[in-house]
Design a protein around this motif. Structure first.
Motif, PDB file in Angstrom:
ATOM      1  N   ILE A 121      30.937 -14.756 -16.299  1.00  0.00           N
ATOM      2  CA  ILE A 121      30.513 -13.078 -17.220  1.00  0.00           C
ATOM      3  C   ILE A 121      30.266 -12.428 -15.334  1.00  0.00           C
ATOM      4  CG2 ILE A 121      29.415 -11.820 -17.964  1.00  0.00           C
ATOM      5  CD1 ILE A 121      30.008 -13.833 -20.245  1.00  0.00           C
ATOM      6  N   GLU A 122      28.832 -13.634 -15.339  1.00  0.00           N
ATOM      7  CA  GLU A 122      28.005 -13.618 -14.317  1.00  0.00           C
ATOM      8  C   GLU A 122      28.910 -13.067 -12.931  1.00  0.00           C
ATOM      9  OE1 GLU A 122      24.262 -15.346 -14.193  1.00  0.00           O
ATOM     10  OE2 GLU A 122      25.812 -16.887 -15.436  1.00  0.00           O
ATOM     11  N   THR A 123      29.722 -14.371 -12.386  1.00  0.00           N
ATOM     12  CA  THR A 123      30.568 -14.277 -11.467  1.00  0.00           C
ATOM     13  C   THR A 123      31.305 -13.366 -10.920  1.00  0.00           C
ATOM     14  OG1 THR A 123      30.758 -16.769 -10.718  1.00  0.00           O
ATOM     15  CG2 THR A 123      32.222 -15.214 -10.136  1.00  0.00           C
ATOM     16  N   ALA A 124      32.159 -12.057 -12.728  1.00  0.00           N
ATOM     17  CA  ALA A 124      32.785 -11.713 -11.953  1.00  0.00           C
ATOM     18  C   ALA A 124      31.659 -10.479 -12.018  1.00  0.00           C
ATOM     19  CB  ALA A 124      33.548 -11.315 -13.444  1.00  0.00           C
ATOM     20  N   ALA A 125      30.323  -9.594 -12.071  1.00  0.00           N
ATOM     21  CA  ALA A 125      29.864  -9.128 -12.002  1.00  0.00           C
ATOM     22  C   ALA A 125      29.069  -9.132 -10.691  1.00  0.00           C
ATOM     23  CB  ALA A 125      27.939  -8.612 -12.885  1.00  0.00           C
ATOM     24  N   LEU A 126      29.035 -10.177 -10.289  1.00  0.00           N
ATOM     25  CA  LEU A 126      28.828 -10.330  -8.362  1.00  0.00           C
ATOM     26  C   LEU A 126      29.513  -9.236  -8.238  1.00  0.00           C
ATOM     27  CD1 LEU A 126      26.530 -13.575  -8.717  1.00  0.00           C
ATOM     28  CD2 LEU A 126      25.774 -11.180  -8.439  1.00  0.00           C
ATOM     29  N   ALA A 127      30.699  -9.901  -8.584  1.00  0.00           N
ATOM     30  CA  ALA A 127      32.596  -9.646  -7.778  1.00  0.00           C
ATOM     31  C   ALA A 127      32.124  -7.668  -7.487  1.00  0.00           C
ATOM     32  CB  ALA A 127      33.483  -9.959  -8.025  1.00  0.00           C
ATOM     33  N   ARG A 128      31.638  -7.410  -8.410  1.00  0.00           N
ATOM     34  CA  ARG A 128      31.744  -5.738  -8.991  1.00  0.00           C
ATOM     35  C   ARG A 128      30.583  -5.324  -8.541  1.00  0.00           C
ATOM     36  NH1 ARG A 128      32.111  -4.747 -15.455  1.00  0.00           N
ATOM     37  NH2 ARG A 128      32.200  -2.066 -14.059  1.00  0.00           N
ATOM     38  N   ARG A 129      29.492  -6.076  -8.529  1.00  0.00           N
ATOM     39  CA  ARG A 129      28.458  -5.606  -7.144  1.00  0.00           C
ATOM     40  C   ARG A 129      28.946  -5.104  -6.061  1.00  0.00           C
ATOM     41  NH1 ARG A 129      22.224  -8.434  -7.460  1.00  0.00           N
ATOM     42  NH2 ARG A 129      21.580  -6.554  -5.189  1.00  0.00           N
ATOM     43  N   ARG A 130      29.292  -6.650  -5.112  1.00  0.00           N
ATOM     44  CA  ARG A 130      29.221  -6.661  -4.067  1.00  0.00           C
ATOM     45  C   ARG A 130      30.769  -5.083  -3.548  1.00  0.00           C
ATOM     46  NH1 ARG A 130      28.949 -11.996  -4.902  1.00  0.00           N
ATOM     47  NH2 ARG A 130      31.521 -12.120  -5.578  1.00  0.00           N
ATOM     48  N   ARG A 131      31.418  -5.116  -4.857  1.00  0.00           N
ATOM     49  CA  ARG A 131      32.334  -3.837  -4.239  1.00  0.00           C
ATOM     50  C   ARG A 131      31.971  -3.054  -4.116  1.00  0.00           C
ATOM     51  NH1 ARG A 131      35.804  -6.886  -7.853  1.00  0.00           N
ATOM     52  NH2 ARG A 131      35.147  -5.593  -9.215  1.00  0.00           N
ATOM     53  N   PHE A 132      31.195  -2.471  -4.530  1.00  0.00           N
ATOM     54  CA  PHE A 132      29.808  -1.496  -4.661  1.00  0.00           C
ATOM     55  C   PHE A 132      29.035  -1.824  -3.178  1.00  0.00           C
ATOM     56  CE2 PHE A 132      25.861   0.503  -4.782  1.00  0.00           C
ATOM     57  CZ  PHE A 132      25.919   1.347  -5.755  1.00  0.00           C
ATOM     58  N   ASP A 133      28.781  -2.507  -3.181  1.00  0.00           N
ATOM     59  CA  ASP A 133      27.890  -3.015  -1.872  1.00  0.00           C
ATOM     60  C   ASP A 133      29.140  -1.812  -0.703  1.00  0.00           C
ATOM     61  OD1 ASP A 133      25.784  -3.669  -3.243  1.00  0.00           O
ATOM     62  OD2 ASP A 133      25.627  -5.703  -2.796  1.00  0.00           O
ATOM     63  N   ARG A 134      30.059  -2.520  -0.242  1.00  0.00           N
ATOM     64  CA  ARG A 134      30.777  -2.724   0.769  1.00  0.00           C
ATOM     65  C   ARG A 134      31.494  -0.670   0.700  1.00  0.00           C
ATOM     66  NH1 ARG A 134      32.830  -7.454  -1.195  1.00  0.00           N
ATOM     67  NH2 ARG A 134      34.555  -6.219  -2.473  1.00  0.00           N
ATOM     68  N   THR A 135      31.311  -1.122  -0.186  1.00  0.00           N
ATOM     69  CA  THR A 135      32.197   0.969  -0.114  1.00  0.00           C
ATOM     70  C   THR A 135      30.890   1.572  -0.388  1.00  0.00           C
ATOM     71  OG1 THR A 135      33.987   0.316  -3.106  1.00  0.00           O
ATOM     72  CG2 THR A 135      33.094   2.713  -2.223  1.00  0.00           C
ATOM     73  N   VAL A 136      29.623   1.624  -0.889  1.00  0.00           N
ATOM     74  CA  VAL A 136      28.333   2.036  -0.112  1.00  0.00           C
ATOM     75  C   VAL A 136      27.772   1.679   1.749  1.00  0.00           C
ATOM     76  CG1 VAL A 136      26.003   2.763  -0.417  1.00  0.00           C
ATOM     77  CG2 VAL A 136      26.794   2.061  -2.565  1.00  0.00           C
ATOM     78  N   THR A 137      27.876   1.073   1.712  1.00  0.00           N
ATOM     79  CA  THR A 137      28.854   1.074   3.285  1.00  0.00           C
ATOM     80  C   THR A 137      29.527   1.501   4.111  1.00  0.00           C
ATOM     81  OG1 THR A 137      27.810  -1.261   3.005  1.00  0.00           O
ATOM     82  CG2 THR A 137      28.743  -0.969   5.491  1.00  0.00           C
ATOM     83  N   ALA A 138      30.593   1.572   3.232  1.00  0.00           N
ATOM     84  CA  ALA A 138      31.893   1.943   4.525  1.00  0.00           C
ATOM     85  C   ALA A 138      30.858   4.089   4.468  1.00  0.00           C
ATOM     86  CB  ALA A 138      32.832   2.747   3.090  1.00  0.00           C
ATOM     87  N   LEU A 139      30.389   4.110   3.039  1.00  0.00           N
ATOM     88  CA  LEU A 139      29.907   5.665   3.267  1.00  0.00           C
ATOM     89  C   LEU A 139      28.482   5.836   4.115  1.00  0.00           C
ATOM     90  CD1 LEU A 139      28.650   6.469  -0.583  1.00  0.00           C
ATOM     91  CD2 LEU A 139      31.581   6.834   1.230  1.00  0.00           C
ATOM     92  N   MET A 140      28.074   4.488   4.708  1.00  0.00           N
ATOM     93  CA  MET A 140      26.896   4.915   5.521  1.00  0.00           C
ATOM     94  C   MET A 140      27.919   4.701   7.315  1.00  0.00           C
ATOM     95  SD  MET A 140      23.443   4.573   6.074  1.00  0.00           S
ATOM     96  CE  MET A 140      23.257   3.995   4.996  1.00  0.00           C
ATOM     97  N   ARG A 141      28.931   4.380   7.461  1.00  0.00           N
ATOM     98  CA  ARG A 141      29.558   3.703   8.616  1.00  0.00           C
ATOM     99  C   ARG A 141      30.220   5.398   8.699  1.00  0.00           C
ATOM    100  NH1 ARG A 141      32.235  -0.971   6.890  1.00  0.00           N
ATOM    101  NH2 ARG A 141      31.459  -2.564   8.153  1.00  0.00           N
TER     102      ARG A 141
END
Length: 200
Positions: A121-141
């Motif tokens: 459960i935690e591993t899956a949640a952390l994967a979703r959080r990383r996807r969120f972070d990557r998308t926000v980084t793309a917005l920053m670019r």
């Protein structure tokens, strides 16, 4: 509804399922998820184990529900941001939205931020959080390419700095305290984008 989650149950009279979830999240944040036992939960609530299991299947289900609440809120804020017409509006919308989720769902987000990845459960949640972070980084670019944000900054580092500030809110913000959450969103937005603004 997430995979594996069961439909909400009504619960016994006098004990709301929401109270069980709330108490579980409080205990997980106070003493750690791994260190919290079912006995800790029943003791906090004044329930027998059979009464507890009438509301939820396990402490794992409490964790899953809480993390879905936090991640679902952040992902919806990101979806709203992606609908905006410009990079500036997208970045502003996700910053405001993330702060709103943190102030509205502080215990659940606190739990998310303290995950160690010790279970599926935690591993899956952390994967979703990383996807969120990557998308926000793309917005920053995108914001850098439009000249809103300084181009000499690494987009990933800038994103981490902004969300480091946003995530710190869970440590000191209190819903019954003197800080107005609407004002807080605007102040964080001004500090974040003011420090990153491209110089003309």
């Amino acid at each position: 509804m997430t995979a594996g989650a069961r439909p909400a149950r009504r619960g016994r009279p006098g004990h709301a399922r929401e109270d069980v979830i709330r108490a579980g999240v409080e205990l997980f944040n106070e003493q750690g998820y791994d260190a919290t036992s079912v006995s800790d939960l029943t003791g906090r609530l004044g329930l027998t184990k059979s009464a507890l299991y009438h509301h939820v299947d396990s402490k794992e289900q409490i964790l899953q529900i809480a993390l879905e609440d936090a991640l679902g809120g952040l992902e919806q804020a990101l979806a709203d941001a992606l609908q905006q017409p410009s990079a500036a509006e997208r970045l502003q919308t996700i910053i405001r939205g993330a702060v709103r989720v943190l102030t509205d769902r502080q215990p659940q987000v606190t739990l998310l931020l303290r995950l160690r990845g010790n279970s599926e459960i935690e591993t899956a949640a952390l994967a979703r959080r990383r996807r969120f972070d990557r998308t926000v980084t793309a917005l920053m670019r995108e914001a850098q390419s439009e000249g809103l944000v300084r181009s000499d900054l690494d987009a990933g580092v800038a994103t981490r700095l902004i969300f480091g500030m946003i995530n710190s809110v869970v440590e000191w913000y209190r819903p019954d305290g003197p800080v107005d959450p609407d004002l807080l969103r605007e102040e964080i937005l001004r500090v974040a984008l003011g420090g990153l603004a491209a110089r003309t």
